[in-house]
Design a protein around this motif. Sequence first.
Motif, mmCIF file in Angstrom:
data_model
loop_
_atom_site.group_PDB
_atom_site.id
_atom_site.type_symbol
_atom_site.label_atom_id
_atom_site.label_comp_id
_atom_site.label_asym_id
_atom_site.label_seq_id
_atom_site.Cartn_x
_atom_site.Cartn_y
_atom_site.Cartn_z
ATOM 1 N N ARG A 1 0.821 -1.199 0.000
ATOM 2 C CA ARG A 1 0.000 0.000 0.000
ATOM 3 C C ARG A 1 0.865 1.263 0.000
ATOM 4 N NH1 ARG A 1 -5.141 -1.269 2.055
ATOM 5 N NH2 ARG A 1 -5.760 -3.248 1.111
ATOM 6 N N SER A 2 0.265 2.379 -0.338
ATOM 7 C CA SER A 2 0.961 3.665 -0.280
ATOM 8 C C SER A 2 1.233 4.030 1.177
ATOM 9 C CB SER A 2 0.121 4.760 -0.929
ATOM 10 O OG SER A 2 -0.092 4.501 -2.304
ATOM 11 N N LEU A 3 2.275 4.849 1.378
ATOM 12 C CA LEU A 3 2.605 5.312 2.718
ATOM 13 C C LEU A 3 1.887 6.634 2.990
ATOM 14 C CD1 LEU A 3 4.244 5.187 5.357
ATOM 15 C CD2 LEU A 3 6.073 6.427 4.157
ATOM 16 N N LEU A 4 1.144 6.663 4.099
ATOM 17 C CA LEU A 4 0.426 7.867 4.506
ATOM 18 C C LEU A 4 1.126 8.511 5.694
ATOM 19 C CD1 LEU A 4 -3.237 6.496 4.319
ATOM 20 C CD2 LEU A 4 -1.904 7.635 2.520
ATOM 21 N N ALA A 5 0.876 9.781 5.890
ATOM 22 C CA ALA A 5 1.537 10.525 6.964
ATOM 23 C C ALA A 5 1.246 9.925 8.332
ATOM 24 C CB ALA A 5 1.102 11.984 6.921
ATOM 25 N N ASP B 1 5.309 18.614 10.178
ATOM 26 C CA ASP B 1 3.979 19.066 10.590
ATOM 27 C C ASP B 1 2.868 18.101 10.184
ATOM 28 O OD1 ASP B 1 5.045 21.352 11.707
ATOM 29 O OD2 ASP B 1 4.802 22.540 9.881
ATOM 30 N N LEU B 2 3.218 17.082 9.376
ATOM 31 C CA LEU B 2 2.203 16.174 8.842
ATOM 32 C C LEU B 2 2.217 14.803 9.491
ATOM 33 C CD1 LEU B 2 2.689 16.909 5.023
ATOM 34 C CD2 LEU B 2 1.256 18.154 6.657
ATOM 35 N N ILE B 3 3.376 14.361 9.967
ATOM 36 C CA ILE B 3 3.500 12.969 10.417
ATOM 37 C C ILE B 3 2.598 12.678 11.610
ATOM 38 C CG2 ILE B 3 5.840 12.798 9.532
ATOM 39 C CD1 ILE B 3 6.868 12.991 12.380
ATOM 40 N N GLY B 4 2.076 11.453 11.598
ATOM 41 C CA GLY B 4 1.209 11.002 12.671
ATOM 42 C C GLY B 4 -0.224 11.472 12.566
ATOM 43 N N ARG B 5 -0.526 12.260 11.559
ATOM 44 C CA ARG B 5 -1.890 12.812 11.426
ATOM 45 C C ARG B 5 -2.667 12.071 10.342
ATOM 46 N NH1 ARG B 5 -1.019 19.170 10.676
ATOM 47 N NH2 ARG B 5 -3.326 19.100 10.706
ATOM 48 N N ARG C 1 -2.519 13.866 0.323
ATOM 49 C CA ARG C 1 -2.027 12.905 -0.665
ATOM 50 C C ARG C 1 -0.996 12.002 0.013
ATOM 51 N NH1 ARG C 1 0.770 17.689 -1.719
ATOM 52 N NH2 ARG C 1 3.045 17.485 -1.976
ATOM 53 N N GLU C 2 -0.653 10.912 -0.666
ATOM 54 C CA GLU C 2 0.297 9.961 -0.103
ATOM 55 C C GLU C 2 1.670 10.610 0.092
ATOM 56 O OE1 GLU C 2 -1.158 9.610 -3.023
ATOM 57 O OE2 GLU C 2 -2.447 7.832 -3.033
ATOM 58 N N VAL C 3 2.357 10.196 1.145
ATOM 59 C CA VAL C 3 3.749 10.621 1.314
ATOM 60 C C VAL C 3 4.610 9.910 0.282
ATOM 61 C CG1 VAL C 3 5.741 10.658 2.881
ATOM 62 C CG2 VAL C 3 3.427 11.110 3.754
ATOM 63 N N ILE C 4 4.328 8.637 0.073
ATOM 64 C CA ILE C 4 4.956 7.865 -1.009
ATOM 65 C C ILE C 4 3.881 6.990 -1.633
ATOM 66 C CG2 ILE C 4 6.729 6.207 -1.684
ATOM 67 C CD1 ILE C 4 8.344 6.985 0.725
#
Length: 373
Positions: free
Chosen positions: A300-304, A344-348, A359-362
């Motif tokens: 799957r894509s990596l999300l924040a 500012d985006l990680i974990g959210r 959008r996806e981080v990766i």
Amino acid sequence: MTRLSSATRSAVAAARLVVVKVGSSSLTTAEGGLDPDRLAGLVDALAARRSTSSVVLVSSGAIAAGLAPLGLARRPRDLATQQAAASVGQLALGHAYVESFARYGLRVGQVLLTADDVVRRAHYRNAQRTLSRLLALGVVPVVNENDTVATDEIRFGDNDRLAALVAHLIGADALVLLSDVDALYDGDPRLGGASRIDEVADASDVEGVSAGASGSGLGTGGMASKLAAARLASVAGVPVLLASAADAARALSDADVGTAFAASGRRLTARRFWLAYAADATGTLTLDDGAVTAVVGRRRSLLAAGITAITGEFQAGDVVDLSDPTGRVVARGLVAYDSTELPDLIGRKTRDLPTEHRREVIHADDLVALAHR
């Protein structure tokens, strides 16, 4: 000598496109300078194989070939003198190959690469196109690291790794590594008591193997680099044969000598192979267990929301490593954000992010899992 056989050896023998790597010590004298007889013997074996297969030669020896003409007693330690020796030796080596292959009516083309040519995606594709076109024109490409300009920061380190990268870059069916050692051993054969390893089915077969340094003072690669190159090629779906250059004729015909490494992984696309093994990572994203399962297990894509920490400085489009909570790198990908944006985006969760960052981080198409390594 015992004749060896296996499915892996049969695959190497039947390969329609094979990359052959030869080390400096197999082409030069102990005093430096090319050994005409050794080089001619190698070309004899390559020409015989060329009658049934396409062949790419990755050849060391440029620096070693330049020692004698420059009056140098041993391989220089400083980079500037190595580059000077390579400048002189590269011409001598290329000329020797042109003359030797001409005995069989074969043309050769020189391809000099730096690590930058493989790390940069556009350069990687250019190298791929050049090699493919040379093969289509019936030319035998002779590849070497461009020692005349390569700096410490952009060196492959040894031509064994370069050969493994070239094998996948051109879609080779097999890789043959020729050196001054007849096979892989579970210890240094020069010290006695070491046992020969004829077949390697997967990485577990060579766990704990102690590979010694280069057997001569002319090259940079030893058995450790050959083992690493064989692993790199085999986990990417390319069978490998490690043998002595003195046995080149048998290695390139029946492949019944040396150590055979089975293709233990599935063959990746050129783009995914570049991402996994050739590109340099400029940072690391640490993932929680749920994100590791999604990225590695379900592709799957990596999300924040699944990112717990960030290290390094990078820009959108750069390659980054993805590690699990213990720090083990489990995947690689092309990141869609700069390192200054992500904190500012990680974990959210995605729904909690500003619209422009939903959008996806990766993206999954830009990810490759490394668990198979």
